[in-house]
Design a protein around this motif. Sequence first.
Motif, PDB file in Angstrom:
ATOM      1  N   SER A 164      46.421  40.575  39.033  1.00  0.00           N
ATOM      2  CA  SER A 164      46.067  39.403  38.059  1.00  0.00           C
ATOM      3  C   SER A 164      47.187  38.171  37.323  1.00  0.00           C
ATOM      4  CB  SER A 164      45.326  39.938  36.297  1.00  0.00           C
ATOM      5  OG  SER A 164      44.560  38.455  35.803  1.00  0.00           O
ATOM      6  N   VAL A 172      48.480  35.270  35.029  1.00  0.00           N
ATOM      7  CA  VAL A 172      48.916  34.324  33.597  1.00  0.00           C
ATOM      8  C   VAL A 172      49.608  33.497  34.230  1.00  0.00           C
ATOM      9  CG1 VAL A 172      48.486  36.838  33.483  1.00  0.00           C
ATOM     10  CG2 VAL A 172      50.569  35.726  33.535  1.00  0.00           C
ATOM     11  N   TYR A 226      51.406  39.263  35.818  1.00  0.00           N
ATOM     12  CA  TYR A 226      52.044  39.133  34.527  1.00  0.00           C
ATOM     13  C   TYR A 226      53.875  39.520  34.925  1.00  0.00           C
ATOM     14  CZ  TYR A 226      52.760  41.019  29.451  1.00  0.00           C
ATOM     15  OH  TYR A 226      53.577  41.482  28.637  1.00  0.00           O
ATOM     16  N   GLN A 253      48.637  33.239  28.389  1.00  0.00           N
ATOM     17  CA  GLN A 253      47.030  33.487  28.715  1.00  0.00           C
ATOM     18  C   GLN A 253      46.928  33.993  29.517  1.00  0.00           C
ATOM     19  OE1 GLN A 253      45.023  29.726  30.129  1.00  0.00           O
ATOM     20  NE2 GLN A 253      43.220  30.635  29.662  1.00  0.00           N
ATOM     21  N   ARG A 254      45.891  35.040  28.999  1.00  0.00           N
ATOM     22  CA  ARG A 254      45.711  35.969  30.489  1.00  0.00           C
ATOM     23  C   ARG A 254      44.430  36.247  29.729  1.00  0.00           C
ATOM     24  NH1 ARG A 254      48.801  42.195  29.786  1.00  0.00           N
ATOM     25  NH2 ARG A 254      48.123  42.326  31.694  1.00  0.00           N
ATOM     26  N   SER A 255      43.893  36.829  30.805  1.00  0.00           N
ATOM     27  CA  SER A 255      41.923  37.095  30.916  1.00  0.00           C
ATOM     28  C   SER A 255      42.241  38.717  31.637  1.00  0.00           C
ATOM     29  CB  SER A 255      41.454  36.248  31.985  1.00  0.00           C
ATOM     30  OG  SER A 255      40.435  36.741  31.516  1.00  0.00           O
ATOM     31  N   LYS A 256      41.198  39.718  30.833  1.00  0.00           N
ATOM     32  CA  LYS A 256      40.579  40.573  31.628  1.00  0.00           C
ATOM     33  C   LYS A 256      40.000  40.497  32.577  1.00  0.00           C
ATOM     34  CE  LYS A 256      37.862  44.598  29.744  1.00  0.00           C
ATOM     35  NZ  LYS A 256      36.696  45.029  29.220  1.00  0.00           N
ATOM     36  N   ASN A 257      38.961  39.427  32.907  1.00  0.00           N
ATOM     37  CA  ASN A 257      38.363  38.711  34.004  1.00  0.00           C
ATOM     38  C   ASN A 257      38.048  38.032  35.178  1.00  0.00           C
ATOM     39  OD1 ASN A 257      36.333  40.814  32.628  1.00  0.00           O
ATOM     40  ND2 ASN A 257      35.503  39.556  31.404  1.00  0.00           N
ATOM     41  N   LYS A 258      39.274  37.622  35.073  1.00  0.00           N
ATOM     42  CA  LYS A 258      39.664  36.187  36.340  1.00  0.00           C
ATOM     43  C   LYS A 258      40.764  35.975  36.306  1.00  0.00           C
ATOM     44  CE  LYS A 258      38.615  32.407  32.873  1.00  0.00           C
ATOM     45  NZ  LYS A 258      38.323  31.459  32.188  1.00  0.00           N
ATOM     46  N   GLU A 259      41.478  35.728  36.887  1.00  0.00           N
ATOM     47  CA  GLU A 259      42.977  34.653  37.065  1.00  0.00           C
ATOM     48  C   GLU A 259      42.629  33.661  36.411  1.00  0.00           C
ATOM     49  OE1 GLU A 259      43.710  35.101  40.924  1.00  0.00           O
ATOM     50  OE2 GLU A 259      44.574  36.987  40.866  1.00  0.00           O
TER      51      GLU A 259
END
Length: 97
Positions: free
Chosen positions: A2, A4, A51, A80-86
Motif C-alpha cells: 500500500s 502512503v 510505508y 496519509q495512509r489508507s486501509k482500502n486504497k493507495e
Amino acid sequence: MSLVNVALQILPSGLEKEKAYHAVDEAIKVIAESGLKYMVCPFETVIEGAYTEVMETVEAAQQAAFNAGAADLLVYIKLQRSKNKEVFIDDKMKKYK
C-alpha cells in the motif's frame, strides 16, 4: 503493498543559515537518491512509496542532516495512509498542474 504519502520537514537548529540550508539540501539529496517518488515544496518535501521504505528514507534524511553538522533537528511529519486504497501525490496535485 500500500502506497502512503509523507510530508517531511526537517529544521536544523543551532546552525548559521547557510549551514542549515546545506543540512536540508543533504536530507533532500537522500530522498532524491532513494528512488521513491517525491516533490520538494517550499516548506516540506512530500514522499510517496511503501510505508516501510518511506519511513526508512525519513530516518536516512534525518541522519544526513546530522552528518551535515546539525546537532539538533525539529522534524515534522504528516502521514496519509489508507486501509482500502493507495495514496498518490498526483491525486492531490493534478488539478493544479
